[in-house]
Motif scaffolding. Structure first.
Motif, PDB file in Angstrom:
ATOM      1  N   LEU A  66       0.849  -1.172   0.000  1.00 27.17           N
ATOM      2  CA  LEU A  66       0.000   0.000   0.000  1.00 27.17           C
ATOM      3  C   LEU A  66       0.892   1.230   0.000  1.00 27.17           C
ATOM      4  O   LEU A  66       1.860   1.293   0.764  1.00 27.17           O
ATOM      5  CB  LEU A  66      -0.874   0.019   1.264  1.00 27.17           C
ATOM      6  CG  LEU A  66      -1.811   1.219   1.384  1.00 27.17           C
ATOM      7  CD1 LEU A  66      -3.002   1.044   0.449  1.00 27.17           C
ATOM      8  CD2 LEU A  66      -2.295   1.372   2.824  1.00 27.17           C
ATOM      9  N   VAL A  67       0.585   2.194  -0.856  1.00 27.51           N
ATOM     10  CA  VAL A  67       1.264   3.483  -0.809  1.00 27.51           C
ATOM     11  C   VAL A  67       0.196   4.553  -0.605  1.00 27.51           C
ATOM     12  O   VAL A  67      -0.873   4.507  -1.200  1.00 27.51           O
ATOM     13  CB  VAL A  67       2.155   3.754  -2.040  1.00 27.51           C
ATOM     14  CG1 VAL A  67       3.373   2.836  -2.023  1.00 27.51           C
ATOM     15  CG2 VAL A  67       1.409   3.603  -3.345  1.00 27.51           C
ATOM     16  N   VAL A  68       0.503   5.486   0.282  1.00 31.84           N
ATOM     17  CA  VAL A  68      -0.448   6.483   0.748  1.00 31.84           C
ATOM     18  C   VAL A  68       0.001   7.864   0.270  1.00 31.84           C
ATOM     19  O   VAL A  68       1.079   8.318   0.635  1.00 31.84           O
ATOM     20  CB  VAL A  68      -0.556   6.449   2.294  1.00 31.84           C
ATOM     21  CG1 VAL A  68      -1.543   7.477   2.801  1.00 31.84           C
ATOM     22  CG2 VAL A  68      -0.946   5.039   2.768  1.00 31.84           C
ATOM     23  N   ALA A  69      -0.841   8.516  -0.521  1.00 31.77           N
ATOM     24  CA  ALA A  69      -0.517   9.827  -1.107  1.00 31.77           C
ATOM     25  C   ALA A  69      -0.872  10.945  -0.130  1.00 31.77           C
ATOM     26  O   ALA A  69      -1.679  11.821  -0.428  1.00 31.77           O
ATOM     27  CB  ALA A  69      -1.240   9.993  -2.436  1.00 31.77           C
ATOM     28  N   ASP A 100       8.533  -5.353 -10.479  1.00 28.15           N
ATOM     29  CA  ASP A 100       7.504  -4.589 -11.172  1.00 28.15           C
ATOM     30  C   ASP A 100       6.151  -4.848 -10.520  1.00 28.15           C
ATOM     31  O   ASP A 100       5.832  -5.991 -10.160  1.00 28.15           O
ATOM     32  CB  ASP A 100       7.409  -5.017 -12.642  1.00 28.15           C
ATOM     33  CG  ASP A 100       8.656  -4.664 -13.428  1.00 28.15           C
ATOM     34  OD1 ASP A 100       9.251  -3.609 -13.162  1.00 28.15           O
ATOM     35  OD2 ASP A 100       9.028  -5.451 -14.323  1.00 28.15           O
ATOM     36  N   TYR A 101       5.373  -3.785 -10.411  1.00 27.68           N
ATOM     37  CA  TYR A 101       4.040  -3.859  -9.818  1.00 27.68           C
ATOM     38  C   TYR A 101       3.064  -3.075 -10.676  1.00 27.68           C
ATOM     39  O   TYR A 101       3.466  -2.170 -11.424  1.00 27.68           O
ATOM     40  CB  TYR A 101       4.042  -3.266  -8.394  1.00 27.68           C
ATOM     41  CG  TYR A 101       4.768  -4.122  -7.397  1.00 27.68           C
ATOM     42  CD1 TYR A 101       4.071  -5.006  -6.577  1.00 27.68           C
ATOM     43  CD2 TYR A 101       6.150  -4.077  -7.286  1.00 27.68           C
ATOM     44  CE1 TYR A 101       4.745  -5.807  -5.663  1.00 27.68           C
ATOM     45  CE2 TYR A 101       6.824  -4.880  -6.381  1.00 27.68           C
ATOM     46  CZ  TYR A 101       6.109  -5.743  -5.573  1.00 27.68           C
ATOM     47  OH  TYR A 101       6.777  -6.549  -4.683  1.00 27.68           O
ATOM     48  N   LEU A 102       1.807  -3.410 -10.527  1.00 26.07           N
ATOM     49  CA  LEU A 102       0.734  -2.669 -11.154  1.00 26.07           C
ATOM     50  C   LEU A 102      -0.028  -1.957 -10.042  1.00 26.07           C
ATOM     51  O   LEU A 102      -0.466  -2.599  -9.080  1.00 26.07           O
ATOM     52  CB  LEU A 102      -0.184  -3.617 -11.928  1.00 26.07           C
ATOM     53  CG  LEU A 102      -1.140  -2.960 -12.911  1.00 26.07           C
ATOM     54  CD1 LEU A 102      -0.375  -2.175 -13.974  1.00 26.07           C
ATOM     55  CD2 LEU A 102      -2.001  -4.021 -13.581  1.00 26.07           C
ATOM     56  N   ALA A 103      -0.164  -0.640 -10.173  1.00 30.76           N
ATOM     57  CA  ALA A 103      -0.811   0.172  -9.143  1.00 30.76           C
ATOM     58  C   ALA A 103      -2.262   0.432  -9.519  1.00 30.76           C
ATOM     59  O   ALA A 103      -2.576   0.664 -10.686  1.00 30.76           O
ATOM     60  CB  ALA A 103      -0.074   1.501  -9.000  1.00 30.76           C
ATOM     61  N   ARG A 104      -3.120   0.409  -8.497  1.00 35.13           N
ATOM     62  CA  ARG A 104      -4.503   0.836  -8.708  1.00 35.13           C
ATOM     63  C   ARG A 104      -4.993   1.534  -7.455  1.00 35.13           C
ATOM     64  O   ARG A 104      -4.674   1.137  -6.333  1.00 35.13           O
ATOM     65  CB  ARG A 104      -5.406  -0.309  -9.109  1.00 35.13           C
ATOM     66  CG  ARG A 104      -5.598  -1.386  -8.109  1.00 35.13           C
ATOM     67  CD  ARG A 104      -6.460  -2.526  -8.696  1.00 35.13           C
ATOM     68  NE  ARG A 104      -6.502  -3.627  -7.780  1.00 35.13           N
ATOM     69  CZ  ARG A 104      -7.358  -3.734  -6.762  1.00 35.13           C
ATOM     70  NH1 ARG A 104      -8.269  -2.800  -6.574  1.00 35.13           N
ATOM     71  NH2 ARG A 104      -7.330  -4.773  -5.961  1.00 35.13           N
ATOM     72  N   GLU A 105      -5.748   2.595  -7.697  1.00 39.29           N
ATOM     73  CA  GLU A 105      -6.277   3.384  -6.598  1.00 39.29           C
ATOM     74  C   GLU A 105      -7.434   2.641  -5.948  1.00 39.29           C
ATOM     75  O   GLU A 105      -8.288   2.063  -6.627  1.00 39.29           O
ATOM     76  CB  GLU A 105      -6.742   4.744  -7.121  1.00 39.29           C
ATOM     77  CG  GLU A 105      -7.045   5.729  -6.038  1.00 39.29           C
ATOM     78  CD  GLU A 105      -7.192   7.155  -6.555  1.00 39.29           C
ATOM     79  OE1 GLU A 105      -7.522   8.020  -5.726  1.00 39.29           O
ATOM     80  OE2 GLU A 105      -6.974   7.400  -7.757  1.00 39.29           O
ATOM     81  N   LEU A 141      -0.351  -1.872  -4.731  1.00 38.51           N
ATOM     82  CA  LEU A 141       0.619  -2.322  -5.721  1.00 38.51           C
ATOM     83  C   LEU A 141       0.651  -3.837  -5.705  1.00 38.51           C
ATOM     84  O   LEU A 141       0.948  -4.447  -4.681  1.00 38.51           O
ATOM     85  CB  LEU A 141       2.006  -1.765  -5.403  1.00 38.51           C
ATOM     86  CG  LEU A 141       2.109  -0.254  -5.197  1.00 38.51           C
ATOM     87  CD1 LEU A 141       3.566   0.140  -4.955  1.00 38.51           C
ATOM     88  CD2 LEU A 141       1.534   0.506  -6.357  1.00 38.51           C
ATOM     89  N   GLU A 142       0.291  -4.431  -6.841  1.00 38.32           N
ATOM     90  CA  GLU A 142       0.247  -5.886  -6.964  1.00 38.32           C
ATOM     91  C   GLU A 142       1.321  -6.336  -7.938  1.00 38.32           C
ATOM     92  O   GLU A 142       1.513  -5.711  -8.990  1.00 38.32           O
ATOM     93  CB  GLU A 142      -1.135  -6.324  -7.427  1.00 38.32           C
ATOM     94  CG  GLU A 142      -2.197  -5.931  -6.408  1.00 38.32           C
ATOM     95  CD  GLU A 142      -3.606  -6.269  -6.849  1.00 38.32           C
ATOM     96  OE1 GLU A 142      -4.210  -7.167  -6.214  1.00 38.32           O
ATOM     97  OE2 GLU A 142      -4.085  -5.646  -7.810  1.00 38.32           O
TER      98      GLU A 142
END
Length: 146
Positions: A66-69, A100-105, A141-142
């Motif tokens: 998890l990344v928090v903006a 490598d990861y794919l990010a989704r909100e 991020l998966e």
């Protein structure tokens, strides 16, 4: 497939030094912020197309991150959030491991599930949310190719 392109260092000296030291030492140095482990996220600039590196709190669960903006609760969000919306393929380095990861909100129930995982690592996220009128965006991020 790893991201390619020209690296553009952060304009913030402390942020640039932390990300670059972390990466150069395979996560052996500059790996904590106020005693809490960090990761380094690489995104592609939404406008510049250049590689951008950001040190963020390490919030991992089941191989996903998890990344928090938050940007400390500022009225505007960090530029890396827009970068990921435009180009969701990112790289994340956790210690010596870079993938490598794919990010989704996240929104709704998924957001409700993941927000407490973030605040368990960095309780100040709740304070940051209280300081701002915007809903702080969070991204999952998966791993790619799994």
């Amino acid at each position: 497939m790893p991201l390619t392109g020209e690296y553009e260092p952060s304009t913030s000296e402390w942020a640039r030094k932390q990300a670059e030291t972390f990466e150069a030492s395979n996560g052996q140095k500059a790996n904590l912020l106020r005693g809490v482990p960090i990761i380094v996220l690489t995104t592609v600039g939404a406008k510049s197309g250049k590689l951008r590196k950001t040190a963020l709190m390490r919030v991992e669960h089941g191989g996903r991150y998890l990344v928090v903006a938050s940007k400390g609760g500022a009225p505007d969000e960090p530029k890396w959030a827009a970068n990921m919306r435009r180009q969701p393929h990112v790289e994340l380095q956790d210690g010596a491991d870079k993938r490598d990861y794919l990010a989704r909100e996240l929104s709704g129930a998924e957001r409700d599930e993941w927000w407490p995982r973030g605040t368990a690592v960095w309780p100040d996220y709740d304070n940051y949310q209280a300081k701002t009128d915007r809903l702080i965006a969070i991204f999952l991020l998966e791993p790619m190719g799994e």
